[in-house]
Write a protein that holds these residues in place. Structure first.
Motif, short mmCIF file in Angstrom:
data_model
loop_
_atom_site.label_atom_id
_atom_site.label_comp_id
_atom_site.label_asym_id
_atom_site.label_seq_id
_atom_site.Cartn_x
_atom_site.Cartn_y
_atom_site.Cartn_z
N ASN A 102 0.85 -1.19 0.00
CA ASN A 102 0.00 0.00 0.00
C ASN A 102 0.88 1.23 0.00
OD1 ASN A 102 -1.43 -2.25 1.61
ND2 ASN A 102 -3.10 -0.93 0.98
N ALA A 103 0.45 2.25 -0.72
CA ALA A 103 1.17 3.53 -0.74
C ALA A 103 0.29 4.59 -0.10
CB ALA A 103 1.52 3.92 -2.17
N ILE A 104 0.87 5.40 0.79
CA ILE A 104 0.14 6.37 1.58
C ILE A 104 0.86 7.71 1.50
CG2 ILE A 104 -0.67 6.93 3.91
CD1 ILE A 104 0.05 3.71 4.30
N ARG A 105 0.10 8.76 1.26
CA ARG A 105 0.71 10.09 1.18
C ARG A 105 1.11 10.58 2.56
NH1 ARG A 105 -0.57 15.17 -2.58
NH2 ARG A 105 0.98 16.57 -1.69
N ALA A 125 -3.53 1.22 6.02
CA ALA A 125 -3.85 2.29 5.07
C ALA A 125 -5.16 2.98 5.43
CB ALA A 125 -3.92 1.73 3.65
N ALA A 126 -6.16 2.18 5.85
CA ALA A 126 -7.44 2.76 6.24
C ALA A 126 -7.29 3.63 7.50
CB ALA A 126 -8.47 1.67 6.47
N GLY A 127 -6.45 3.18 8.43
CA GLY A 127 -6.19 3.97 9.62
C GLY A 127 -5.49 5.27 9.30
N PHE A 128 -4.52 5.23 8.38
CA PHE A 128 -3.86 6.45 7.93
C PHE A 128 -4.86 7.40 7.27
CE2 PHE A 128 0.46 4.54 8.21
CZ PHE A 128 1.15 5.65 8.70
N ALA A 129 -5.78 6.84 6.48
CA ALA A 129 -6.78 7.68 5.80
C ALA A 129 -7.63 8.43 6.82
CB ALA A 129 -7.66 6.82 4.89
N ALA A 134 -3.95 10.52 2.70
CA ALA A 134 -4.68 9.87 1.61
C ALA A 134 -3.93 8.65 1.09
CB ALA A 134 -4.91 10.85 0.47
N PRO A 135 -4.64 7.55 0.85
CA PRO A 135 -4.00 6.40 0.19
C PRO A 135 -3.73 6.73 -1.27
CG PRO A 135 -6.36 6.01 0.46
CD PRO A 135 -6.06 7.30 1.15
N LEU A 136 -2.66 6.18 -1.78
CA LEU A 136 -2.33 6.36 -3.19
C LEU A 136 -2.62 5.08 -3.97
CD1 LEU A 136 -0.99 8.53 -5.08
CD2 LEU A 136 1.13 7.27 -4.79
N ALA A 137 -2.37 3.92 -3.36
CA ALA A 137 -2.63 2.64 -4.01
C ALA A 137 -2.80 1.58 -2.94
CB ALA A 137 -1.49 2.27 -4.95
N ASP A 138 -3.65 0.60 -3.22
CA ASP A 138 -3.92 -0.50 -2.29
C ASP A 138 -3.67 -1.82 -3.00
OD1 ASP A 138 -5.09 -1.83 0.09
OD2 ASP A 138 -6.72 -2.33 -1.26
N ASP A 139 -2.79 -2.63 -2.43
CA ASP A 139 -2.48 -3.98 -2.92
C ASP A 139 -1.51 -3.98 -4.10
OD1 ASP A 139 -2.86 -6.82 -2.52
OD2 ASP A 139 -3.93 -6.82 -4.43
N VAL A 140 -1.77 -3.17 -5.12
CA VAL A 140 -0.92 -3.10 -6.31
C VAL A 140 -0.29 -1.71 -6.37
CG1 VAL A 140 -0.84 -3.26 -8.84
CG2 VAL A 140 -2.40 -4.73 -7.55
N VAL A 141 1.00 -1.64 -6.09
CA VAL A 141 1.71 -0.36 -6.09
C VAL A 141 2.67 -0.35 -7.29
CG1 VAL A 141 3.23 1.21 -4.83
CG2 VAL A 141 1.57 -0.18 -3.58
N ALA A 142 2.36 0.47 -8.28
CA ALA A 142 3.19 0.56 -9.49
C ALA A 142 4.18 1.71 -9.33
CB ALA A 142 2.30 0.79 -10.71
N VAL A 143 5.46 1.42 -9.60
CA VAL A 143 6.53 2.38 -9.36
C VAL A 143 7.26 2.67 -10.67
CG1 VAL A 143 8.59 2.88 -7.99
CG2 VAL A 143 6.81 1.38 -7.06
N ALA A 186 -14.61 2.62 -0.36
CA ALA A 186 -14.22 3.68 -1.29
C ALA A 186 -13.28 4.64 -0.58
CB ALA A 186 -15.46 4.43 -1.79
N ALA A 187 -12.23 5.05 -1.26
CA ALA A 187 -11.23 5.92 -0.64
C ALA A 187 -10.92 7.09 -1.57
CB ALA A 187 -9.96 5.14 -0.34
N ALA A 188 -10.77 8.26 -0.98
CA ALA A 188 -10.40 9.45 -1.76
C ALA A 188 -8.90 9.41 -2.00
CB ALA A 188 -10.80 10.72 -1.02
N THR A 189 -8.48 8.64 -2.99
CA THR A 189 -7.05 8.46 -3.25
C THR A 189 -6.44 9.73 -3.82
OG1 THR A 189 -7.65 7.48 -5.37
CG2 THR A 189 -7.15 5.98 -3.59
N ASP A 190 -5.16 9.89 -3.54
CA ASP A 190 -4.44 11.03 -4.10
C ASP A 190 -4.30 10.81 -5.61
OD1 ASP A 190 -2.08 12.76 -4.89
OD2 ASP A 190 -2.24 13.26 -2.77
N PRO A 191 -4.63 11.82 -6.44
CA PRO A 191 -4.63 11.60 -7.89
C PRO A 191 -3.27 11.80 -8.55
CG PRO A 191 -5.47 13.79 -7.41
CD PRO A 191 -5.20 13.14 -6.08
N HIS A 192 -2.24 12.14 -7.78
CA HIS A 192 -0.96 12.50 -8.39
C HIS A 192 0.13 11.48 -8.04
CE1 HIS A 192 -2.85 16.35 -9.16
NE2 HIS A 192 -3.09 16.49 -7.88
N PRO A 193 1.02 11.19 -8.99
CA PRO A 193 2.18 10.36 -8.65
C PRO A 193 3.00 11.06 -7.57
CG PRO A 193 1.98 10.62 -11.03
CD PRO A 193 1.03 11.60 -10.41
N LEU A 194 3.56 10.27 -6.66
CA LEU A 194 4.34 10.85 -5.56
C LEU A 194 5.65 10.09 -5.40
CD1 LEU A 194 1.55 11.30 -2.84
CD2 LEU A 194 2.68 13.12 -4.14
#
Length: 288
Positions: A102-105, A125-129, A134-143, A186-194
Motif C-alpha cells: 500500500n502507498a500512503i501520502r 492504510a485505512a487507519g492512515f486515511a 490519503a491512500p495512493l494505491a492499495d495492494d498493487v503499487v506501481a513504481v 471507497a477511498a479518496a485516493t491522491d490523484p498525483h504520482p508521488l
C-alpha cells in the motif's frame, strides 16, 4: 464501453469498472480491455492467467487484456482478478516495478508498506486515511523508473473485523467476492504520482513487541524482490534483469525499515505513530 483512469493510464474497457475516475472526453486509450479470446499470434509478449471458476485472462504487450469469463462467474469476482493479477502483469509488461503493498501520502511524498497477506497493510492504510493521509494505491503499487508511485484504484479492501473496528457500516459496503467476508471501502485516493521516501516491510510475529529498525545493504533488494507483486510473472513480463535493476534503483533512493508487530491486540494507533516517527526522521515532510 468504459473510459477510465488508473495508474496514470487511460483504460478503454468493455467490462464496467465502477468506482474508477472517468477519463477526460476525447482521451486516447493506453490500455484496452476486451471480452473473448485474442489472436495471440500478433502479440510480441503475452501471458495467460487461468483462474478456475472465474475467467481466462490474456495480457499482451502491456496494451491489452482479453477476458473470457467462466459461465456463472460473479462480475465482481472477474473484476477483482482483472484489476488485480491481470493489471499487475500488464503494468510489469510496461516496465514498471510493481510491489505488493500500500502507498500512503505523507506530506509531499509517500510511504509504501509491503508485507505478506494478513500483515495488516490495508487496515493500516485505512487507519492512515482516517488521520488525513490519503491512500495512493492499495495492494498493487506501481513504481516508475524514477521512483514515483502511481495512483491506483480508489478503494481499500478490508476484512469484516477490521472494517467494524474502524467504525464502518458493513451494510453499506460491497463484498470483494460474494463468498468472502471482505469488503471494498471507497477511498479518496491522491490523484498525483508521488515520490517514495520510505518503505516499511511489515512482519507479524507472535508475542513480539512492536518495533521498527532501519535496513541497509543487499537485504533491501531481496525484500523488494520478495514483496514484488506476483513474482512468478516477472520472468514472463518485464524480465528478471530489468526487475533487478528497478529494485536496486529504488532501494538506493529510499529509507527502508523492517517493522514487527504482535499477532494479537489492537496496535493500529501505535503502528501509525511508529511509522510517522520514521517519516519525521527521514526526508520529506509530515502532514498533520
Amino acid at each position: 464501453m468504459t473510459m477510465a483512469r488508473a495508474y496514470g493510464l487511460t483504460i478503454d474497457s468493455a467490462i464496467p469498472l465502477p468506482g474508477l475516475p472517468q477519463a477526460a472526453a476525447g482521451s486516447v486509450a493506453d490500455i484496452a480491455i476486451r471480452l473473448g479470446a485474442p489472436d495471440t499470434g500478433k502479440a510480441h509478449s503475452a501471458l495467460t492467467l487461468d483462474v478456475t471458476g472465474v475467467a481466462r485472462f490474456v495480457i499482451a504487450d502491456g496494451r491489452e487484456i482479453r477476458v473470457s469469463p467462466d459461465p456463472g462467474a460473479a462480475p465482481q469476482t472477474v473484476r477483482l482478478f482483472l484489476m488485480g493479477s491481470a493489471m499487475g502483469a500488464l503494468l510489469q509488461q510496461r516496465g514498471l516495478l510493481v510491489l505488493h503493498g500500500n502507498a500512503i501520502r505523507i506530506g509531499d511524498s509517500c510511504m509504501v508498506c509491503i508485507g505478506a497477506s494478513g500483515a495488516g497493510k490495508s487496515t493500516l492504510a485505512a487507519g492512515f486515511a482516517q488521520r488525513g493521509h490519503a491512500p495512493l494505491a492499495d495492494d498493487v503499487v506501481a513504481v516508475t523508473q524514477d521512483g514515483l508511485a502511481l495512483p491506483g484504484l480508489p478503494r481499500i479492501r478490508l476484512w469484516r473485523d477490521a472494517a467494524v473496528r474502524l467504525g464502518h457500516d458493513i451494510a453499506t459496503l460491497a463484498r470483494v467476492r460474494p463468498e468472502f467476508d471482505k469488503f471494498e471501502l471507497a477511498a479518496a485516493t491522491d490523484p498525483h504520482p508521488l515520490p517514495i521516501r520510505w518503505i516499511h516491510a511489515i512482519e507479524v510475529t507472535p508475542g513480539a513487541a512492536l518495533s521498527t529498525r532501519r535496513i541497509d545493504g543487499a537485504t533491501r533488494i531481496q525484500l523488494l524482490r520478495n514483496h514484488s507483486y506476483r513474482p512468478q510473472f516477472i520472468a514472463r513480463t518485464m524480465g528478471e534483469a530489468a526487475h533487478f535493476a528497478r529494485t536496486a534503483a529504488l532501494a538506493a533512493q529510499v529509507a527502508m525499515y523492517r517493522t514487527v508487530r504482535p499477532d494479537a491486540g489492537d496496535t493500529l494507533t501505535a503502528m501509525i505513530e511508529t511509522l510517522l516517527s520514521t517519516a519525521d526522521q527521514g526526508t520529506g515532510s509530515r502532514c498533520a
